[in-house]
Design an enzyme around this catalytic site. Sequence first.
Site, PDB file in Angstrom:
ATOM      1  N   ASP A 160       0.843  -1.192   0.000  1.00 32.42           N
ATOM      2  CA  ASP A 160       0.000   0.000   0.000  1.00 32.42           C
ATOM      3  C   ASP A 160       0.883   1.249   0.000  1.00 32.42           C
ATOM      4  O   ASP A 160       1.952   1.238  -0.610  1.00 32.42           O
ATOM      5  CB  ASP A 160      -0.903  -0.034   1.245  1.00 32.42           C
ATOM      6  N   HIS A 192      -3.515   6.022   3.577  1.00 30.63           N
ATOM      7  CA  HIS A 192      -4.276   4.846   3.182  1.00 30.63           C
ATOM      8  C   HIS A 192      -3.719   3.550   3.773  1.00 30.63           C
ATOM      9  O   HIS A 192      -4.437   2.735   4.363  1.00 30.63           O
ATOM     10  CB  HIS A 192      -4.286   4.777   1.659  1.00 30.63           C
ATOM     11  N   ASN A 284     -13.996   0.558  -6.575  1.00 32.93           N
ATOM     12  CA  ASN A 284     -15.087   1.455  -6.191  1.00 32.93           C
ATOM     13  C   ASN A 284     -15.764   2.083  -7.400  1.00 32.93           C
ATOM     14  O   ASN A 284     -16.131   3.253  -7.384  1.00 32.93           O
ATOM     15  CB  ASN A 284     -14.549   2.570  -5.290  1.00 32.93           C
ATOM     16  N   SER A 359     -11.262  -0.753  -0.244  1.00 32.87           N
ATOM     17  CA  SER A 359      -9.960  -0.762   0.425  1.00 32.87           C
ATOM     18  C   SER A 359     -10.079  -1.161   1.884  1.00 32.87           C
ATOM     19  O   SER A 359      -9.157  -1.738   2.456  1.00 32.87           O
ATOM     20  CB  SER A 359      -9.313   0.623   0.360  1.00 32.87           C
TER      21      SER A 359
END
Length: 415
Positions: A160, A192, A284, A359
């Site tokens: 990530d 994130h 998404n 996520s």
Amino acid sequence: MKKAVLASLAAVVIGLCPLTLPPAAGAASPTEHVEGQILVKFRNDGARAGVLRQHGLSDGPSIGSTGARLIRVPAGKELRLVAALGNNPAVEYAEPDAVATVATADEYFPRQYALQNDGQSFTNTAGTVTVAGGKADADIDAVDAWTVTTGGGTKVAILDTGVATDNADITPKVAARANFSSSTNGEDFYGHGTHVAGIVAATADNTVGVAGVCPGCTILDGKVLNDAGSGSASSIARGIDWAVAQGAKVINMSLGMRVSSSTLEIAVNNAWKQGAVIVAAAGNTGTQSKIYPGAYTNVIAVAATDNRDAKASFSTYGAKWVDVAAPGVNIYSTFPNHAFALGDAYGRSPGFDIASGTSMASPIVAATAALAWSAHPGSTNASVRQKVESTADRIKPGTGSYWAHGRVNAGKAVR
């Protein structure tokens, strides 16, 4: 040519509700057995040595006046030996040596509906967003899973934007770090990766912050996305190889790209062949369009649900390639305690706050897989994946239309 990787937190502000006050709530404390020892009481002491010898075990000291013996066993085999000994007629009972803790809870645990949903409403850290009450038991039964295991040190790689070095609820869980991104610094300045890592393994029962789904897990921090939240297939592939070399049992990728990459798919397949469970966000887009690496055969693709077990409006879906779902709307977790992009862009609070996206759903599934590994140490990655998928709660609408299986259930996955 390098393809831009889209960090799948793009829909982070979707699905927020009007402001109301959250009710007071309580939380159960997790328990876990002591590794390397079990308690056994024999009906016939004369048979004790022989029975233990059959299982390659030696006698141990008695436990006061109880008549039970403390038996040393190989770490990770406690539950298997308890079951085997319990079936012997010479044994009155065999049980794990359970851990007892003081009755504490994490500050924001009552807001973590994904772990335990009592239909509670709650606000974000700043009190600027309120999440309306959900549907009781629209959760993954994490508290039930913790009565079996909290992870036992299982290594989960977070590929990530990095994991912050200044959040005490997740930083100590990081065992190794590597930077494969275009950023010169391995620190998380986007936010994130820290949020994703906290969902997996934030320290539980320490009175502050949140609890991870697998609070006994260890994190491997592979920074593959830069400080703007983007990266390349090559950086992700390098991160996958590094994670496998570091002994990752589970690899989480809360990221996605709209185009497939042969290099990335080979890295995924190699990791699978070497025994890792690989989990990725479905994306998404709110459509059925495939997102990679989630759409690869050897990856568990994860859609997002809300606190009423409904598909999140932003979640990518499609039962032909999306495997399971998990809560992904208004998920509480860790953030850096320094300035980070998601804080500036969306007003997220340093330390702890909510975020939404597949996520957030993906690491819940990754952590569930890690719990299943811990509970079934002799498993293969294929059997762990099958366990996670087959024990998921089938929900309608959803199962068979939005995703192939159901919303994951950690409590069932560890049994």
